[in-house]
Design a protein around this motif. Sequence first.
Motif, PDB file in Angstrom:
ATOM      1  N   ILE A   1      -3.122  -1.693  -3.246  1.00 39.21           N
ATOM      2  CA  ILE A   1      -3.819  -2.753  -2.513  1.00 39.21           C
ATOM      3  C   ILE A   1      -3.852  -2.446  -1.024  1.00 39.21           C
TER       4      ILE A   1
ATOM      5  N   SER B   1     -10.773  -9.722  -1.873  1.00 38.77           N
ATOM      6  CA  SER B   1      -9.596  -9.934  -2.715  1.00 38.77           C
ATOM      7  C   SER B   1      -9.373  -8.760  -3.665  1.00 38.77           C
ATOM      8  N   ASP B   2      -8.102  -8.371  -3.802  1.00 35.19           N
ATOM      9  CA  ASP B   2      -7.737  -7.321  -4.761  1.00 35.19           C
ATOM     10  C   ASP B   2      -7.462  -7.894  -6.142  1.00 35.19           C
ATOM     11  N   ASP B   3      -7.407  -9.216  -6.254  1.00 36.34           N
ATOM     12  CA  ASP B   3      -6.943  -9.854  -7.490  1.00 36.34           C
ATOM     13  C   ASP B   3      -8.020 -10.642  -8.219  1.00 36.34           C
TER      14      ASP B   3
ATOM     15  N   VAL C   1      -9.958  -6.615 -10.752  1.00 35.28           N
ATOM     16  CA  VAL C   1      -8.891  -6.287 -11.705  1.00 35.28           C
ATOM     17  C   VAL C   1      -9.440  -5.517 -12.900  1.00 35.28           C
TER      18      VAL C   1
ATOM     19  N   SER D   1      -5.252  -8.321   1.290  1.00 34.16           N
ATOM     20  CA  SER D   1      -4.195  -7.317   1.444  1.00 34.16           C
ATOM     21  C   SER D   1      -3.812  -7.157   2.915  1.00 34.16           C
TER      22      SER D   1
END
Length: 281
Positions: free
Chosen positions: A93, A70-72, A77, A268
């Motif tokens: 991303i 996950s990028d989030d 973050v 992504s």
Amino acid sequence: MTTLPFALLDEQSKREIRRAILKGIAIPGYQVPFASRELPIGRGWGTGGLQITLGIIGKEDVLKVIDQGSDDSVNAVNIKKLVTKTTGVDTTIRTQDATLIQSRHRIPEVPLRSDQVMILQVPEPEPLRNIERSEFKTKRLHAEKEYSGAYLTLFEQIMRYNQTSQGADYPVMVNERYVMNPSPIPRYDNPRLHNSDALILLGAGREKKIYAVPPYTHVASLAFEDYPFVVEKFEGKACRETGLTDVFLDELVDEETGETYYMCNDTSYMYEKLQQKVAVK
């Protein structure tokens, strides 16, 4: 008012990190000790990978940070915020757009290129630690290429479960010389280390080690002739959103219905495939 240096670390710290990286590239799979610095994040939250990123990042780089696909996530973050505030570099991303990719627990689904650097966060770099607690003795075992203990661990799993049960951090032999912990990536990602086009760097901040897998290096997961290495299988399963079957899938439970479903772990990559489906429609 004090101005922070570019990429937070002072130049002497960056030089030491780069020297450790160069030695790691010269000796694939070998754990190079370095003086791990204190950072404004807790140890165990990726300080080793972050120090590599801060040590090699340049003004023209584009950074991607992922945490378990996950990028989030909170970890991804906050690392991005720290790096961008001290460097001003762009983030993305999209794996294809990144020059530096820092990751915890995954290698992206999109194949990496020769102009990219993959940086993996490592909690425990020593593959023999569960066999021998002494750092002095593990160094000697590596020097003598004595890895029977690592094979014995896998053999015990086979005797107990009729298969190797280690799901992540599955040990690999690098360049037919050093056994290495590939960081807690799933077994599914181990084959991506072999003959990778991209340089792969691994950093353990708490344990103060940096090591590397240079491009086009032979990497083989430990196995036996009658019990070969196998990755996670997802036969009959597909991503609920995209229908993808050739990716690493997360098993989830629908809170409303209680039913089990599967989603592509690389968020992504999943979003990109969804956008492609919408464009086709």
